[in-house]
Design a protein around this motif. Structure first.
Motif, mmCIF file in Angstrom:
data_model
loop_
_atom_site.group_PDB
_atom_site.id
_atom_site.type_symbol
_atom_site.label_atom_id
_atom_site.label_comp_id
_atom_site.label_asym_id
_atom_site.label_seq_id
_atom_site.Cartn_x
_atom_site.Cartn_y
_atom_site.Cartn_z
ATOM 1 N N ARG A 86 0.860 -1.182 0.000
ATOM 2 C CA ARG A 86 0.000 0.000 0.000
ATOM 3 C C ARG A 86 0.896 1.232 0.000
ATOM 4 O O ARG A 86 1.949 1.217 0.631
ATOM 5 C CB ARG A 86 -0.882 -0.005 1.247
ATOM 6 C CG ARG A 86 -1.958 1.066 1.284
ATOM 7 C CD ARG A 86 -2.812 0.944 2.537
ATOM 8 N NE ARG A 86 -4.035 1.705 2.382
ATOM 9 C CZ ARG A 86 -5.167 1.217 1.886
ATOM 10 N NH1 ARG A 86 -5.221 -0.055 1.497
ATOM 11 N NH2 ARG A 86 -6.235 1.974 1.774
ATOM 12 N N LEU A 87 0.495 2.291 -0.688
ATOM 13 C CA LEU A 87 1.262 3.523 -0.639
ATOM 14 C C LEU A 87 1.088 4.177 0.731
ATOM 15 O O LEU A 87 -0.030 4.349 1.205
ATOM 16 C CB LEU A 87 0.812 4.492 -1.735
ATOM 17 C CG LEU A 87 1.084 4.052 -3.176
ATOM 18 C CD1 LEU A 87 0.571 5.101 -4.152
ATOM 19 C CD2 LEU A 87 2.567 3.790 -3.411
ATOM 20 N N PRO A 93 5.710 2.557 -1.485
ATOM 21 C CA PRO A 93 5.009 1.322 -1.135
ATOM 22 C C PRO A 93 5.507 0.757 0.189
ATOM 23 O O PRO A 93 6.705 0.801 0.474
ATOM 24 C CB PRO A 93 5.346 0.384 -2.300
ATOM 25 C CG PRO A 93 6.635 0.900 -2.851
ATOM 26 C CD PRO A 93 6.599 2.387 -2.654
ATOM 27 N N GLU A 94 4.578 0.256 0.999
ATOM 28 C CA GLU A 94 4.938 -0.339 2.280
ATOM 29 C C GLU A 94 4.101 -1.584 2.509
ATOM 30 O O GLU A 94 3.134 -1.851 1.792
ATOM 31 C CB GLU A 94 4.752 0.675 3.413
ATOM 32 C CG GLU A 94 3.340 1.189 3.565
ATOM 33 C CD GLU A 94 3.230 2.301 4.602
ATOM 34 O OE1 GLU A 94 4.230 3.030 4.811
ATOM 35 O OE2 GLU A 94 2.149 2.439 5.209
ATOM 36 N N ALA A 95 4.471 -2.363 3.502
ATOM 37 C CA ALA A 95 3.766 -3.603 3.806
ATOM 38 C C ALA A 95 2.289 -3.324 4.082
ATOM 39 O O ALA A 95 1.951 -2.373 4.776
ATOM 40 C CB ALA A 95 4.417 -4.284 5.004
ATOM 41 N N LEU A 192 6.992 -3.075 -6.645
ATOM 42 C CA LEU A 192 6.235 -2.942 -5.400
ATOM 43 C C LEU A 192 5.284 -1.747 -5.443
ATOM 44 O O LEU A 192 4.269 -1.722 -4.739
ATOM 45 C CB LEU A 192 7.185 -2.815 -4.215
ATOM 46 C CG LEU A 192 8.028 -4.062 -3.900
ATOM 47 C CD1 LEU A 192 9.040 -3.767 -2.789
ATOM 48 C CD2 LEU A 192 7.136 -5.241 -3.509
ATOM 49 N N SER A 193 5.612 -0.747 -6.259
ATOM 50 C CA SER A 193 4.720 0.393 -6.439
ATOM 51 C C SER A 193 3.543 0.030 -7.342
ATOM 52 O O SER A 193 2.397 0.380 -7.061
ATOM 53 C CB SER A 193 5.490 1.574 -7.032
ATOM 54 O OG SER A 193 4.650 2.684 -7.229
ATOM 55 N N VAL A 194 3.810 -0.695 -8.423
ATOM 56 C CA VAL A 194 2.749 -1.064 -9.363
ATOM 57 C C VAL A 194 1.648 -1.845 -8.663
ATOM 58 O O VAL A 194 0.458 -1.611 -8.884
ATOM 59 C CB VAL A 194 3.298 -1.908 -10.533
ATOM 60 C CG1 VAL A 194 2.179 -2.254 -11.512
ATOM 61 C CG2 VAL A 194 4.396 -1.178 -11.262
ATOM 62 N N ILE A 195 2.024 -2.768 -7.793
ATOM 63 C CA ILE A 195 1.014 -3.659 -7.196
ATOM 64 C C ILE A 195 0.224 -3.007 -6.064
ATOM 65 O O ILE A 195 -0.633 -3.665 -5.464
ATOM 66 C CB ILE A 195 1.639 -4.994 -6.740
ATOM 67 C CG1 ILE A 195 2.702 -4.785 -5.663
ATOM 68 C CG2 ILE A 195 2.188 -5.753 -7.942
ATOM 69 C CD1 ILE A 195 3.211 -6.105 -5.064
ATOM 70 N N THR A 196 0.479 -1.711 -5.797
ATOM 71 C CA THR A 196 -0.427 -0.977 -4.920
ATOM 72 C C THR A 196 -1.675 -0.540 -5.686
ATOM 73 O O THR A 196 -2.674 -0.162 -5.082
ATOM 74 C CB THR A 196 0.238 0.288 -4.329
ATOM 75 O OG1 THR A 196 0.531 1.205 -5.392
ATOM 76 C CG2 THR A 196 1.520 -0.055 -3.586
ATOM 77 N N ASN A 197 -1.614 -0.592 -7.017
ATOM 78 C CA ASN A 197 -2.740 -0.173 -7.846
ATOM 79 C C ASN A 197 -3.948 -1.080 -7.611
ATOM 80 O O ASN A 197 -3.791 -2.294 -7.468
ATOM 81 C CB ASN A 197 -2.321 -0.222 -9.319
ATOM 82 C CG ASN A 197 -3.379 0.377 -10.224
ATOM 83 O OD1 ASN A 197 -4.384 -0.254 -10.518
ATOM 84 N ND2 ASN A 197 -3.156 1.598 -10.662
ATOM 85 N N PRO A 198 -5.166 -0.520 -7.571
ATOM 86 C CA PRO A 198 -6.361 -1.339 -7.344
ATOM 87 C C PRO A 198 -6.519 -2.533 -8.274
ATOM 88 O O PRO A 198 -7.177 -3.515 -7.908
ATOM 89 C CB PRO A 198 -7.501 -0.329 -7.532
ATOM 90 C CG PRO A 198 -6.905 0.965 -7.054
ATOM 91 C CD PRO A 198 -5.471 0.921 -7.553
#
Length: 549
Positions: A86-87, A93-95, A192-198
């Motif tokens: 999650r951003l 991005p963080e856990a 890790l940033s991309v996978i915060t996307n909905p």
């Protein structure tokens, strides 16, 4: 991480409002009673509900994560659900649903460990299988997700999405109920940033199998984020309440979030003034005064307001006619006299705030790829008409999604085409949900659009215009451009990768299937009692840390 932090320097967003209308009272509900009597006739305090009142601008496109790939769905989805990461408040991005992860020596295999207390809002455990199900569904060509291309860094993903491979070839797997493994085609610094996307949120497989339309109504919606969807009156409003099943529920301070659906900036502002909304955009007519008084919050945003040419429809099959229309537009006048919200005019597509291997800003290095030039525009129009054998230019219609702000910009462009090209352009508008589908189906000649970055890297801006992607929406195709994007995604050497992206953007503007107007920022008025709202530069609100006193 420096790349993610650099995104904070990016230019520009007015939250694009479109489509649906609501009644004046759509953003209100009765205030809670502050006190009550006890058996002794004495008054005792009752805790006041913390309710935040927001405007979504239009009916959400969908709360199905791989389908709701736009600003009208993202902010809500980001608070109803949560991915592996999650951003955070600093936009890195963080856990999140995953408490930790391991990365293989070659940087290609990620193993995520899902929290034991990660639950769905119905009390089910969030499992690795839910992520496998969701990510393969994102990539399934039958899903038709406009976000599927974001997953192409997964081994086997692109072939599956293009119907050239099977779901079994997609390298995601559940090692056990709480361990999820994914194999990438190459190391990706921004993974890790991309996978915060909905688009990468999990889906409760059992619920979705039983009810494929689980996301369509509040009564059936199941999420795993800070809030639950408890009410949804379509085209009017929707309501979220704190999710007590959320693993980090103790951090969430708001009890409820009420989202109105109002497509007019002036109405939104009036409701803010009367206390019926806690946040409002700034109407263009009042922007100069409000900004000079320092009343508005101005925050960075990675994205563009732009127009798309349909290269499969006359007269825009001709590159010189496309360039003529592009050069007839005065971006500086648009931001100075129409939007008036301190945006930067856009003369390229990648916005400011991304530093290359030499520490230089991408936009500054790439320079201006298009400039206002009425004389050259007239010459190019004449040249293009001669090439096509036109004695009279075919009728041109400019189409925009319904919104007062989009209308003002469209009218300004209409006047510029008349003044600078001698061309009379017709205007047409359409509600957002219909407009988006028609634009994707290439039904418009020339139409407004917007892009909000999905993750913090220039490649995200440029990958949209690859051949056949649903985000292309121009009919344009260039084999060299496609190859440069593909090579850049697989290039580990940052200097070489940026050179590929610089070249790709030059090709995009040499052929001009799009014309940018300005880079977004976020200009908002906010109730003084509200704190902790995080506006991520990639385009959505974060309410996990929000409060209202």
């Amino acid at each position: 991480m420096k790349r993610f932090l650099s995104l904070l320097l990016t230019g520009l967003l007015i939250f694009v409002l479109a489509a649906c209308t609501a009644k004046q009272g759509a953003g209100t509900e009765p205030a809670p009673t502050p006190e009550k009597g006890n058996d002794d006739g004495k008054k005792e305090e009752v805790a006041t509900e913390k309710v935040l009142y927001l405007n979504n601008g239009a009916e959400p496109t969908s709360f199905d994560p791989p389908i709701g790939f736009d600003s009208y769905s993202w902010s809500a989805l980001n608070n109803l659900m949560e991915g592996l990461t999650r951003l955070g408040t600093n936009h890195d991005p963080e856990a999140a649903t995953a408490e930790k992860w391991d990365v293989s020596e070659d940087g290609k295999v990620y193993t995520f460990h899902i929290r034991d207390n990660a639950k769905w809002s119905n009390g089910d455990d969030v499992t690795a299988g839910d992520f496998v199900f969701a990510w393969k569904r994102l990539l399934d060509p039958e899903t038709g997700s406009p976000a599927a291309f974001l997953g192409y860094f997964i081994e086997g993903a692109e072939a599956f999405n293009n119907s050239e491979g099977s779901a079994d070839d997609v390298k995601v797997k559940a090692v056990d109920d709480k361990t999820f493994e994914v194999t990438l085609v190459s190391p990706q610094a921004y993974f890790l940033s991309v996978i915060t996307n909905p688009a990468f949120f999990p889906i409760n497989e059992e619920v979705a199998t039983e009810n494929p339309k689980w996301f369509a109504e509040a009564a059936t919606f199941i999420g795993n984020g800070p809030f639950n969807l408890t009410e949804w009156e379509h085209d009017s409003h929707f309501v979220m309440e704190k999710n007590d099943q959320y693993w980090d529920a103790g951090t969430v301070k708001l009890d409820k979030v009420h989202w109105a659906i109002i497509d007019d900036t002036n109405t939104e502002y009036q409701m803010f003034q009367t206390g019926n909304l806690d946040v409002s955009d700034v109407p263009a007519d009042l922007a100069e005064q409000i900004l000079s008084e320092g009343k508005a919050k101005v925050e960075d945003q990675a994205g563009d307001y732009f127009y798309r040419f349909n290269v499969t429809m006359e007269p825009f099959q001709n590159v010189n006619i496309r360039k003529a229309f592009a050069m007839a537009i005065d971006q500086q006048q648009i931001v100075d006299f129409v939007t008036k919200n301190q945006q930067k005019p856009a003369y390229g597509f990648v916005s400011y705030g991304f530093n290359d291997a030499n520490g230089k800003d991408f936009r500054e290095t790439a320079g201006d790829l298009i400039k206002t030039n009425p004389e050259e525009a007239k010459a190019l129009l004449a040249k293009g008409m001669e090439e096509e054998g036109y004695t009279t230019l075919p009728e041109v219609t400019l189409t925009y999604s319904t919104s007062d702000s989009h209308k003002k910009i469209a009218e300004a462009l209409q006047q510029m085409f008349k003044d600078n090209l001698g061309v009379e352009v017709k205007l047409a508008n359409m509600e957002w949900n219909v407009f988006a589908g028609e634009q994707t189906a290439l039904k418009f000649q020339f139409s407004r659009s917007s892009f909000l970055a999905d993750y913090a890297d220039p490649i995200n801006f440029l990958e949209n215009f690859q051949t056949g992607l649903s985000m292309n929406r121009t009919g344009w195709s260039n084999a060299k451009y496609d190859q440069l994007i593909k090579d850049a995604k697989n290039e580990a050497d940052e200097a070489k990768r940026y050179e590929m992206m610089y070249e790709a953007e030059r090709i995009l503007f040499d052929e001009m299937p799009i014309v940018p107007l300005y880079f977004y920022n976020q200009v908002n008025l906010e109730n003084e009692a509200v704190s902790g709202i995080v506006r991520h530069p990639v385009g959505y609100l974060e309410l996990k840390w929000a409060d209202k006193n």
